[in-house]
Design a protein around this motif. Structure first.
Motif, PDB file in Angstrom:
ATOM      1  N   PHE A   1      -7.576   1.202  -2.848  1.00 49.66           N
ATOM      2  CA  PHE A   1      -7.337   2.441  -3.626  1.00 49.66           C
ATOM      3  C   PHE A   1      -8.686   3.215  -4.128  1.00 49.66           C
ATOM      4  CE2 PHE A   1      -3.626  -0.094  -3.158  1.00 49.66           C
ATOM      5  CZ  PHE A   1      -2.708   0.697  -2.298  1.00 49.66           C
TER       6      PHE A   1
ATOM      7  N   SER B   1       0.990  -1.338   0.106  1.00 45.04           N
ATOM      8  CA  SER B   1      -0.061   0.087  -0.099  1.00 45.04           C
ATOM      9  C   SER B   1       0.717   1.373  -0.007  1.00 45.04           C
ATOM     10  CB  SER B   1      -0.918   0.069   1.300  1.00 45.04           C
ATOM     11  OG  SER B   1      -1.676  -1.119   1.077  1.00 45.04           O
TER      12      SER B   1
ATOM     13  N   ALA C   1      -5.868   5.171   0.806  1.00 39.67           N
ATOM     14  CA  ALA C   1      -5.282   3.812   0.790  1.00 39.67           C
ATOM     15  C   ALA C   1      -6.065   3.239   1.876  1.00 39.67           C
ATOM     16  CB  ALA C   1      -3.971   3.787   1.103  1.00 39.67           C
TER      17      ALA C   1
END
Length: 188
Positions: free
Chosen positions: A183, A10, A135
């Motif tokens: 995302f 991430s 995120a």
């Protein structure tokens, strides 16, 4: 070789979408790893706000940031992520980072919950600038169950595709309910 745990993965994808010097929110401060990442990303001209409801999280994060020489870049807020709108104006944030679940080393019964997590994501979307990114590290099974994962993913699936790009990744060959990195990019 990198291990590509959910946070590393991430972080890499988040970094591709944002620029140094921005305004960032760590919506789930925990032990401060993501707060530190965002402070490093923000650079000397950016700023970070980090939220958690546990005093232990603030203490651990403050210590981590002091040791890294980054404390002045972050405002640490003892409040729920559902109240982010009380601290930041709408459409002023470059990036928001969520790492759902519980505080590692903390009480598992103090984990994030489906209702408040969805509200926090919804609130965060209002704060993002056009072109901003969110995120989300989503966990399920074990202590946290599946409700939070299912509710967040359903919420993301129903976002207006004219306003948001939603990308959900998965560890395709991992067993035992692997985490899900997701995302959201607010279209410009």
């Amino acid at each position: 070789m990198r291990s590509y745990q959910i946070t590393e993965w991430s972080h890499e994808l988040f970094r591709l979408q944002v620029k140094p010097g921005g305004t960032y929110i760590d919506a789930t401060m925990g032990n401060g790893h993501d707060t530190q990442f965002l402070c490093e990303l923000a650079g000397e001209t950016g700023k970070v706000l980090a939220f958690d409801i546990q005093e232990q999280a603030l203490e651990t994060t403050e210590k981590r940031l002091l040791e890294a020489g980054l404390r002045e870049r972050a405002g640490l807020v003892l409040d729920s992520h559902i109240h982010m709108e009380n601290y930041v104006e709408a459409e002023t944030v470059d990036g928001i980072y969520f790492n759902f679940g519980y505080l590692p080393g903390g009480k598992h019964e103090l984990a994030t919950k489906a209702d408040t997590s969805v509200l926090a994501v919804e609130s965060g979307l209002k704060l993002l600038k056009k072109g901003g990114v969110m995120a989300l590290c989503i966990y399920s099974g074990g202590d946290t169950g599946f409700e939070e994962k299912d509710r967040i993913l359903e919420f993301l699936k129903n976002l207006d595709s004219r306003k948001y790009i939603v990308i959900v990744n998965q560890y395709y060959n991992r067993e035992n309910n692997p985490p899900i990195p997701a995302f959201v990019v607010k279209k410009g």
